[in-house]
Write an enzyme that holds these catalytic residues in place. Sequence first.
Site, PDB file in Angstrom:
ATOM      1  CE  LYS A 177      13.849   7.580 -11.521  1.00  0.00           C
ATOM      2  NZ  LYS A 177      15.073   7.161 -10.919  1.00  0.00           N
ATOM      3  CB  CYS A 178      16.026  13.127 -18.832  1.00  0.00           C
ATOM      4  SG  CYS A 178      16.021  13.880 -20.466  1.00  0.00           S
ATOM      5  N   GLY A 179      18.005  11.382 -20.664  1.00  0.00           N
ATOM      6  CA  GLY A 179      19.299  11.380 -21.347  1.00  0.00           C
ATOM      7  C   GLY A 179      20.045  12.698 -21.197  1.00  0.00           C
ATOM      8  CG  PHE A 180      18.897  16.072 -22.814  1.00  0.00           C
ATOM      9  CD1 PHE A 180      19.909  16.506 -23.657  1.00  0.00           C
ATOM     10  CD2 PHE A 180      17.756  15.525 -23.387  1.00  0.00           C
ATOM     11  CE1 PHE A 180      19.794  16.407 -25.032  1.00  0.00           C
ATOM     12  CE2 PHE A 180      17.624  15.417 -24.763  1.00  0.00           C
ATOM     13  CZ  PHE A 180      18.653  15.862 -25.587  1.00  0.00           C
ATOM     14  CB  THR A 181      19.680  13.516 -16.067  1.00  0.00           C
ATOM     15  OG1 THR A 181      18.274  13.305 -16.289  1.00  0.00           O
ATOM     16  CG2 THR A 181      19.932  13.719 -14.590  1.00  0.00           C
TER      17      THR A 181
END
Length: 181
Positions: free
Chosen positions: A34-38
């Site tokens: 659940k990360c911007g980098f996922t």
Amino acid sequence: MNIYDFKAKTIDGKEISLDKYKGKVLIITNTASKCGFTPQYEDLQRVYEKYRDRGFEILGFPSNQFAEQEPGSNEEIQNFCTANYGVSFQMFSKIDVRGENAHPLFKYLTEQAPFKGFDMNHSLGKVLKGLLEEKYPEILPGDSIKWNFTKFLIDREGNVAGRYEPTTSPLDMEKDIERLL
């Protein structure tokens, strides 16, 4: 000492020695769903598919240490990675990658490859640095893992050949991967 001296539990709970990967070029990375980098899962899978037949592997280690962006169970994480990104590289059980309870592998990796800063030309570079300065200033000092999708490139002898922060796409690591292959 090198990465072959460590053991870790796979996402389905089997403890393995990393000497299983002797002679291979590796990316070892901490991950989160659940990360911007996922979306880097997609690029990691693409790089894995391109080089796996040449002795290349990716080892993914989920961690919930950064803004609780990996809250799921190991089974939920595995299902997410497979369903959304077709991940077929080896995923491991959720661990801590920084701090007192950090997995010994990640303590070793950060000792071998110090933090050199984020790529400020990346669209999220300034955002990530600002977020850490404002909300998580304790993360910034030292060489520990700063955020999800910090990647370590490992040579065929098990030595750390490079560290790449979340602001570096796995696709931008290809020249370094090819050099080691």
